[in-house]
Motif scaffolding. Structure first.
Motif, mmCIF file in Angstrom:
data_model
loop_
_atom_site.group_PDB
_atom_site.id
_atom_site.type_symbol
_atom_site.label_atom_id
_atom_site.label_comp_id
_atom_site.label_asym_id
_atom_site.label_seq_id
_atom_site.Cartn_x
_atom_site.Cartn_y
_atom_site.Cartn_z
ATOM 1 N N ASP A 58 117.970 -29.352 76.967
ATOM 2 C CA ASP A 58 118.245 -28.513 77.957
ATOM 3 C C ASP A 58 117.241 -26.780 78.457
ATOM 4 O O ASP A 58 116.322 -27.477 77.953
ATOM 5 C CB ASP A 58 119.880 -27.981 77.624
ATOM 6 N N MET A 59 117.159 -26.697 79.929
ATOM 7 C CA MET A 59 116.109 -25.770 79.580
ATOM 8 C C MET A 59 117.273 -25.137 81.083
ATOM 9 O O MET A 59 118.164 -25.466 81.763
ATOM 10 C CB MET A 59 115.498 -26.349 80.736
ATOM 11 N N ILE A 60 116.515 -23.756 81.388
ATOM 12 C CA ILE A 60 117.472 -23.209 82.059
ATOM 13 C C ILE A 60 116.948 -21.975 83.102
ATOM 14 O O ILE A 60 115.790 -21.895 82.879
ATOM 15 C CB ILE A 60 118.835 -21.802 81.038
ATOM 16 N N VAL A 61 117.440 -22.361 84.331
ATOM 17 C CA VAL A 61 116.062 -21.750 85.762
ATOM 18 C C VAL A 61 116.187 -20.464 86.274
ATOM 19 O O VAL A 61 117.737 -20.381 86.035
ATOM 20 C CB VAL A 61 115.936 -22.801 86.941
ATOM 21 N N GLY A 62 115.813 -19.275 85.954
ATOM 22 C CA GLY A 62 116.734 -18.089 86.455
ATOM 23 C C GLY A 62 116.482 -17.120 85.330
ATOM 24 O O GLY A 62 116.813 -15.991 85.682
ATOM 25 N N LEU A 63 115.941 -17.549 84.302
ATOM 26 C CA LEU A 63 115.734 -16.656 82.880
ATOM 27 C C LEU A 63 115.456 -15.198 83.157
ATOM 28 O O LEU A 63 113.665 -15.214 84.259
ATOM 29 C CB LEU A 63 115.548 -17.107 81.851
ATOM 30 N N PRO A 64 116.073 -13.596 82.432
ATOM 31 C CA PRO A 64 115.278 -12.747 82.958
ATOM 32 C C PRO A 64 113.600 -12.991 82.689
ATOM 33 O O PRO A 64 113.620 -12.943 81.894
ATOM 34 C CB PRO A 64 115.950 -11.712 82.510
ATOM 35 N N GLY A 65 113.100 -12.342 83.416
ATOM 36 C CA GLY A 65 111.490 -12.204 83.006
ATOM 37 C C GLY A 65 110.710 -13.955 83.385
ATOM 38 O O GLY A 65 109.108 -13.394 83.454
ATOM 39 N N GLU A 66 111.489 -14.571 83.889
ATOM 40 C CA GLU A 66 110.525 -15.962 84.165
ATOM 41 C C GLU A 66 110.139 -16.211 86.034
ATOM 42 O O GLU A 66 111.253 -16.081 86.372
ATOM 43 C CB GLU A 66 111.412 -17.214 84.059
ATOM 44 N N THR A 67 109.294 -15.798 85.955
ATOM 45 C CA THR A 67 108.636 -16.196 87.798
ATOM 46 C C THR A 67 108.881 -18.412 88.014
ATOM 47 O O THR A 67 108.305 -18.496 86.675
ATOM 48 C CB THR A 67 106.986 -15.886 87.926
ATOM 49 N N PRO A 68 108.383 -18.134 89.270
ATOM 50 C CA PRO A 68 108.784 -19.769 89.670
ATOM 51 C C PRO A 68 107.362 -20.718 88.875
ATOM 52 O O PRO A 68 107.839 -21.633 88.687
ATOM 53 C CB PRO A 68 109.095 -19.232 91.464
ATOM 54 N N ASP A 69 106.022 -19.290 89.195
ATOM 55 C CA ASP A 69 105.229 -20.895 88.670
ATOM 56 C C ASP A 69 105.867 -20.726 86.610
ATOM 57 O O ASP A 69 105.208 -21.883 86.712
ATOM 58 C CB ASP A 69 104.337 -19.723 89.072
ATOM 59 N N GLN A 70 105.949 -19.430 86.493
ATOM 60 C CA GLN A 70 106.200 -19.958 85.232
ATOM 61 C C GLN A 70 106.924 -21.033 84.172
ATOM 62 O O GLN A 70 107.066 -21.575 83.865
ATOM 63 C CB GLN A 70 106.961 -18.662 84.344
ATOM 64 N N PHE A 71 108.008 -20.878 85.618
ATOM 65 C CA PHE A 71 109.379 -21.920 85.108
ATOM 66 C C PHE A 71 108.079 -23.595 85.439
ATOM 67 O O PHE A 71 108.791 -24.280 84.234
ATOM 68 C CB PHE A 71 109.853 -21.670 86.431
ATOM 69 N N LYS A 72 107.246 -22.986 86.286
ATOM 70 C CA LYS A 72 107.198 -24.994 86.416
ATOM 71 C C LYS A 72 106.481 -24.987 85.173
ATOM 72 O O LYS A 72 105.985 -26.278 84.672
ATOM 73 C CB LYS A 72 105.826 -24.404 87.815
ATOM 74 N N LYS A 73 105.657 -24.172 84.534
ATOM 75 C CA LYS A 73 104.670 -24.181 83.378
ATOM 76 C C LYS A 73 105.381 -25.030 82.115
ATOM 77 O O LYS A 73 105.474 -25.922 81.488
ATOM 78 C CB LYS A 73 104.357 -22.927 83.411
ATOM 79 N N ASN A 74 106.193 -24.032 82.198
ATOM 80 C CA ASN A 74 107.305 -24.403 80.985
ATOM 81 C C ASN A 74 108.297 -25.510 81.003
ATOM 82 O O ASN A 74 108.280 -26.288 79.910
ATOM 83 C CB ASN A 74 109.009 -22.829 80.714
ATOM 84 N N LEU A 75 108.253 -25.902 81.921
ATOM 85 C CA LEU A 75 109.102 -27.510 82.762
ATOM 86 C C LEU A 75 107.424 -28.803 82.001
ATOM 87 O O LEU A 75 108.196 -29.281 81.700
ATOM 88 C CB LEU A 75 109.469 -27.216 83.894
ATOM 89 N N GLY A 76 106.497 -28.326 82.822
ATOM 90 C CA GLY A 76 105.906 -29.002 82.192
ATOM 91 C C GLY A 76 105.130 -29.638 80.493
ATOM 92 O O GLY A 76 105.524 -30.445 79.971
ATOM 93 N N LEU A 77 105.862 -28.102 79.573
ATOM 94 C CA LEU A 77 105.559 -27.953 78.601
ATOM 95 C C LEU A 77 106.093 -28.903 78.054
ATOM 96 O O LEU A 77 106.843 -29.468 77.140
ATOM 97 C CB LEU A 77 104.934 -27.006 78.097
ATOM 98 N N LEU A 78 107.731 -29.231 78.382
ATOM 99 C CA LEU A 78 109.000 -29.457 77.960
ATOM 100 C C LEU A 78 109.008 -31.239 78.306
ATOM 101 O O LEU A 78 108.782 -31.326 76.884
ATOM 102 C CB LEU A 78 110.621 -28.303 78.665
ATOM 103 N N LEU A 79 108.797 -31.389 79.366
ATOM 104 C CA LEU A 79 108.161 -32.817 79.848
ATOM 105 C C LEU A 79 107.102 -32.925 78.593
ATOM 106 O O LEU A 79 107.084 -34.136 78.402
ATOM 107 C CB LEU A 79 107.918 -32.865 80.907
ATOM 108 N N ASP A 80 106.412 -32.568 78.031
ATOM 109 C CA ASP A 80 105.283 -33.366 77.657
ATOM 110 C C ASP A 80 105.684 -33.428 75.823
ATOM 111 O O ASP A 80 105.053 -34.157 75.161
ATOM 112 C CB ASP A 80 104.652 -31.920 76.451
ATOM 113 N N LEU A 81 106.874 -32.993 75.959
ATOM 114 C CA LEU A 81 107.940 -33.819 74.515
ATOM 115 C C LEU A 81 108.056 -35.056 74.760
ATOM 116 O O LEU A 81 108.195 -35.815 73.802
ATOM 117 C CB LEU A 81 109.352 -32.940 74.585
ATOM 118 N N GLY A 82 108.458 -35.930 75.837
ATOM 119 C CA GLY A 82 108.326 -37.354 75.887
ATOM 120 C C GLY A 82 109.894 -37.194 75.707
ATOM 121 O O GLY A 82 110.566 -38.359 75.549
#
Ligand code: SF4
Length: 377
Positions: free
Chosen positions: A323-347
């Motif tokens: 699970d991931m949450i979009v719109g958490l305090p302190g997270e910009t759209p670019d950071q979210f994109k980066k975090n989603l990429g890191l998450l997807l790396d898990l496979g």
């Protein structure tokens, strides 16, 4: 963003107003008051229910608009009809283009699926959305396409009464996340209560089993959610999952165990879960950024997430959701994109992305203004 005060003594109409106003105002900008208090910088809605008539006075930007209607004889589809009247009045003043009409607080695709399951044709379901809920034709078509896809993918048919799906709640967590508005109690403070809770759950499952057997039904799916089910001590986890095993047959398509936070789902617990009927697990990082995790009150790090996930793969889990949450305090759209990429790396096999819901019960909302969160202040 404008704020609004609402004065309404009638419980039924208070409920309609609180639901419908969230379409036009942020939930934290709506205040129910007990006396008429008009402010120049705030909008004001006064709803009075008489014996025959309902009067609505809506003051917006200093101008008052009045609307009266007779609600006494509205019996057929009462809730929907009254909400439609109120919505149309409010939007005649707001003048917004609202393609979802007054659908709020519902999952529209689920509504469409249910209409199909009840036997509605596509045309009939379309009319419900467009005529009754004032959804735009384009969105109604989208909903119905998705609902038809959903029915195809899940293999559901109109006759589903021969199977049931169960949700089992474990309302305990290591601590409370700042955005949380769910029923969740801190594990440490309720240690003595948890074994009692599990015993009660097991008794309830036995009743359910008898009931479904009497009706010749089978369990199609089970979801063990929370809270954080992974917080259960090993012995209780084993006890609960053994009871769930008894409910499952070869007709059972899916049993999900929502482990939740990675720091509690250790190797022993993973091996225990793997020994039972569970076909799918959820490990919920919510973010792949240590600072954001700290901000939302989580006690784990990104490293814990990766370790827990890798260990689950080693333990043989081959259907893992994160699970991931979009719109958490302190997270910009670019950071979210980066975090989603890191998450997807898990496979993982699936990712569920939630949007941050700003609910009044959450600590986050008690300490912050909703608009500040939106603006990342
Ligand atoms: S893990 Fe989920 S249920 Fe538990 S406190 Fe956090 S948001 Fe609430």
């Amino acid at each position: 963003m404008r704020e609004i005060s609402v004065l309404c003594y009638d419980a039924e109409y208070r409920k309609y107003c609180s639901e419908l106003l969230t379409i036009f105002y942020l939930v934290t900008n709506i205040e129910f008051v007990e006396a008429s208090t008009e402010f120049a910088d705030k909008d004001f809605l006064h709803v009075t229910k008489g014996t025959d008539l309902v009067e609505m006075r809506y003051t917006k930007d200093g101008q008052t608009h009045i609307f009266l209607f007779k609600d006494k004889d509205i019996e057929k589809d009462r809730i929907k009809t009254i909400k439609k009247i109120i919505f149309q009045f409010l939007n005649s003043i707001q003048q917004l283009d609202l393609p979802w009409g007054f659908l709020s607080g519902v999952r529209p695709v689920k509504m469409a699926v249910n209409l199909f399951l009840k036997g509605c044709t596509r045309q009939e379901a379309y009319r419900v959305f467009v005529n009754d809920y004032l959804v735009s034709p384009k969105k109604a078509d989208l909903l119905l396409d998705l609902a038809q896809m959903d029915l195809q993918l899940t293999g559901k048919s109109r006759v589903i009464s021969d199977s049931v799906s169960l949700y089992i709640s474990i309302p305990f967590c290591p601590n409370r996340c700042t955005y949380c508005s769910f029923t969740s109690y801190p594990f440490d403070k309720n240690k003595d209560l948890i074994p009692v809770y599990i015993d009660c759950l097991i008794k309830e499952l036995a009743h359910i089993q008898r009931s479904i057997q009497e009706k010749n039904q089978t369990v199609q799916s089970v979801y063990i959610g929370g809270g954080t089910p992974g917080v259960l001590p090993l012995s209780l986890l084993d006890k609960l999952l053994s009871a769930v095993d008894h409910l499952c047959t070869d007709q059972t398509r899916e049993v999900t165990f929502e482990a939740g936070r990675p720091e509690v789902f250790d190797d022993d617990k993973q091996k225990c879960v793997k020994n039972h009927y569970v076909t799918r697990i959820c490990i919920n990082p919510q973010s792949m950024d240590d600072e954001i995790l700290r901000n939302i009150g989580r006690r784990h790090t990104v490293k814990d997430i990766v370790q827990c996930f890798d260990n689950a793969v080693k333990n043989g889990f081959d259907n893992i959701n994160t699970d991931m949450i979009v719109g958490l305090p302190g997270e910009t759209p670019d950071q979210f994109k980066k975090n989603l990429g890191l998450l997807l790396d898990l496979g993982q096999q699936s990712v569920t992305v939630h949007t941050l819901a700003m609910k009044k019960k959450a600590v986050l909302m008690q300490n912050h203004n909703a608009q500040d969160i939106v603006n990342n202040k």
